[in-house]
Design a protein around this motif. Sequence first.
Motif, PDB file in Angstrom:
ATOM      1  N   ALA A 147      17.103 -26.783 -39.742  1.00 16.77           N
ATOM      2  CA  ALA A 147      16.993 -26.479 -40.622  1.00 16.77           C
ATOM      3  C   ALA A 147      16.573 -24.861 -40.698  1.00 16.77           C
ATOM      4  O   ALA A 147      16.303 -23.668 -40.713  1.00 16.77           O
ATOM      5  N   GLY A 148      14.509 -25.052 -40.117  1.00 15.25           N
ATOM      6  CA  GLY A 148      13.507 -24.473 -39.420  1.00 15.25           C
ATOM      7  C   GLY A 148      13.302 -23.393 -39.065  1.00 15.25           C
ATOM      8  O   GLY A 148      14.064 -24.082 -37.964  1.00 15.25           O
ATOM      9  N   PRO A 149      12.641 -22.599 -38.450  1.00 14.57           N
ATOM     10  CA  PRO A 149      12.809 -21.584 -37.560  1.00 14.57           C
ATOM     11  C   PRO A 149      12.265 -22.457 -35.668  1.00 14.57           C
ATOM     12  O   PRO A 149      12.506 -22.121 -34.863  1.00 14.57           O
ATOM     13  N   ARG A 150      11.630 -23.648 -35.453  1.00 14.57           N
ATOM     14  CA  ARG A 150      11.519 -24.593 -34.906  1.00 14.57           C
ATOM     15  C   ARG A 150      12.851 -24.851 -34.544  1.00 14.57           C
ATOM     16  O   ARG A 150      13.673 -25.139 -33.284  1.00 14.57           O
ATOM     17  N   MET A 151      13.470 -25.319 -34.516  1.00 14.43           N
ATOM     18  CA  MET A 151      14.564 -26.681 -35.111  1.00 14.43           C
ATOM     19  C   MET A 151      15.327 -25.919 -34.426  1.00 14.43           C
ATOM     20  O   MET A 151      16.538 -26.128 -33.575  1.00 14.43           O
ATOM     21  N   LEU A 152      16.074 -24.810 -35.845  1.00 12.65           N
ATOM     22  CA  LEU A 152      16.411 -23.561 -34.981  1.00 12.65           C
ATOM     23  C   LEU A 152      16.860 -22.726 -34.037  1.00 12.65           C
ATOM     24  O   LEU A 152      17.962 -22.601 -33.299  1.00 12.65           O
ATOM     25  N   ALA A 177      20.481 -15.260 -41.374  1.00  5.95           N
ATOM     26  CA  ALA A 177      19.119 -15.685 -41.068  1.00  5.95           C
ATOM     27  C   ALA A 177      19.046 -16.677 -40.453  1.00  5.95           C
ATOM     28  O   ALA A 177      18.624 -16.839 -38.933  1.00  5.95           O
ATOM     29  N   MET A 178      19.521 -17.841 -40.715  1.00  7.87           N
ATOM     30  CA  MET A 178      19.330 -18.898 -39.807  1.00  7.87           C
ATOM     31  C   MET A 178      20.217 -18.967 -38.281  1.00  7.87           C
ATOM     32  O   MET A 178      19.908 -19.112 -37.256  1.00  7.87           O
ATOM     33  N   ALA A 179      21.150 -17.929 -38.441  1.00  4.94           N
ATOM     34  CA  ALA A 179      22.061 -17.792 -37.141  1.00  4.94           C
ATOM     35  C   ALA A 179      22.123 -17.228 -36.226  1.00  4.94           C
ATOM     36  O   ALA A 179      21.445 -17.489 -35.721  1.00  4.94           O
ATOM     37  N   THR A 180      20.519 -16.441 -36.689  1.00  8.21           N
ATOM     38  CA  THR A 180      19.944 -14.886 -35.739  1.00  8.21           C
ATOM     39  C   THR A 180      18.733 -15.681 -35.519  1.00  8.21           C
ATOM     40  O   THR A 180      19.391 -15.616 -34.063  1.00  8.21           O
ATOM     41  N   THR A 181      19.049 -16.361 -36.120  1.00  9.73           N
ATOM     42  CA  THR A 181      17.204 -17.525 -35.209  1.00  9.73           C
ATOM     43  C   THR A 181      18.420 -18.030 -33.919  1.00  9.73           C
ATOM     44  O   THR A 181      17.921 -17.954 -32.405  1.00  9.73           O
ATOM     45  N   VAL A 182      19.432 -18.472 -34.658  1.00 10.73           N
ATOM     46  CA  VAL A 182      19.893 -19.625 -33.583  1.00 10.73           C
ATOM     47  C   VAL A 182      20.506 -18.521 -32.767  1.00 10.73           C
ATOM     48  O   VAL A 182      19.990 -19.012 -30.918  1.00 10.73           O
ATOM     49  N   LEU A 183      20.984 -17.834 -32.472  1.00  8.78           N
ATOM     50  CA  LEU A 183      21.149 -16.458 -31.353  1.00  8.78           C
ATOM     51  C   LEU A 183      20.600 -16.227 -30.451  1.00  8.78           C
ATOM     52  O   LEU A 183      20.912 -16.021 -29.362  1.00  8.78           O
ATOM     53  N   ARG A 184      19.445 -16.073 -30.969  1.00 10.57           N
ATOM     54  CA  ARG A 184      18.796 -14.795 -30.412  1.00 10.57           C
ATOM     55  C   ARG A 184      17.850 -16.002 -28.977  1.00 10.57           C
ATOM     56  O   ARG A 184      17.442 -16.029 -28.398  1.00 10.57           O
ATOM     57  N   SER A 185      17.325 -17.458 -29.403  1.00  6.33           N
ATOM     58  CA  SER A 185      16.846 -18.494 -28.599  1.00  6.33           C
ATOM     59  C   SER A 185      17.628 -18.392 -27.784  1.00  6.33           C
ATOM     60  O   SER A 185      17.660 -18.807 -26.820  1.00  6.33           O
ATOM     61  N   ALA A 186      19.082 -18.760 -27.990  1.00 10.14           N
ATOM     62  CA  ALA A 186      20.164 -19.041 -27.296  1.00 10.14           C
ATOM     63  C   ALA A 186      20.406 -18.101 -25.871  1.00 10.14           C
ATOM     64  O   ALA A 186      20.880 -18.113 -25.002  1.00 10.14           O
ATOM     65  N   GLY A 187      20.152 -16.800 -25.903  1.00  7.78           N
ATOM     66  CA  GLY A 187      19.832 -16.220 -24.836  1.00  7.78           C
ATOM     67  C   GLY A 187      21.868 -15.916 -24.368  1.00  7.78           C
ATOM     68  O   GLY A 187      22.449 -15.528 -25.355  1.00  7.78           O
ATOM     69  N   ASP A 188      21.329 -16.017 -23.244  1.00 14.69           N
ATOM     70  CA  ASP A 188      22.793 -15.681 -22.084  1.00 14.69           C
ATOM     71  C   ASP A 188      24.445 -16.699 -23.224  1.00 14.69           C
ATOM     72  O   ASP A 188      24.818 -16.397 -22.325  1.00 14.69           O
ATOM     73  N   ARG A 189      23.659 -17.691 -23.176  1.00 15.00           N
ATOM     74  CA  ARG A 189      24.700 -18.479 -24.510  1.00 15.00           C
ATOM     75  C   ARG A 189      24.973 -18.444 -25.196  1.00 15.00           C
ATOM     76  O   ARG A 189      25.902 -19.889 -25.535  1.00 15.00           O
TER      77      ARG A 189
END
Length: 273
Positions: A147-152, A177-189
């Motif tokens: 839910a939160g930025p760190r966990m996302l 917005a949550m999805a954007t945080t996830v995908l940015r952290s995922a990088g190439d994956r």
Amino acid sequence: MDTTTTPFRFGLVGMPRSGPAWTELARRVEDLGFDSLLVPDNLAATSAVVACTAAASVTTALVVGPYVLAAPLRTPGLVAADAAALHALSGGRVELGLGAGRPDAEREAAELDLPFGSPGARVRRLERTIECVRERTPDVRVTVAAAGPRMLALAGRTADVVALGATPFADEAALAAMATTVLRSAGDRARDLVLNVNLVAVGDRVPPWLEQRMGLTMTALREAGAATYLSGGTDEMVDTLERRRATTGVSYVCAGTDHADVLAPVVERLRGR
């Protein structure tokens, strides 16, 4: 957010009430065309891992998994061992849901005489748990609830499926917005990640237990513009889910088992598309 090529998947979430009823439900969920049957982690109910094993034993294609295990209540090695066993017994049909602990998990930790830990400690425990699962059974698909930025961000780096832990009143912008945080952290994956949401209501009613426990009503959800429910007939639901996939990236949709019948026609229309 161009995620329209990610195929739709559908799951149901429920808890066993008896052995025969549970196995009958598992067969029915598979017959209705759902992809998965998932089980909440709750000390007051049947073990999620045991329930998943029972469901897998009477089905041939249905994916099973806990949704989600609270990492602070178990050692990483124990989770990895259970995941390996469930993977073997189900023929690989597992999505292992993991999280840092829902709000009432602290009470459950006390019942088990375990330290619940600070938020940082719980996140580290979760991360180590994921590592142990990957080391022991690399093929197990891992769902991380966040839910939160760190966990996302953690979910983006480590998960196969990210269950967006949005509040019941979250709108499409909040999910995006949550999805954007996830995908940015995922990088190439990022292209291989699947985004998931568990709906609180389908059709024109909120389950009575949610109405009693959380005060949820369809009126309140509509007024909030919530993206956590589906209303209307099959055509409207299909259009809504296609729009939400385009705007939020969510392609994996879950709901309670009591919504199976009303959601089944939507599954028939959209599954795999």
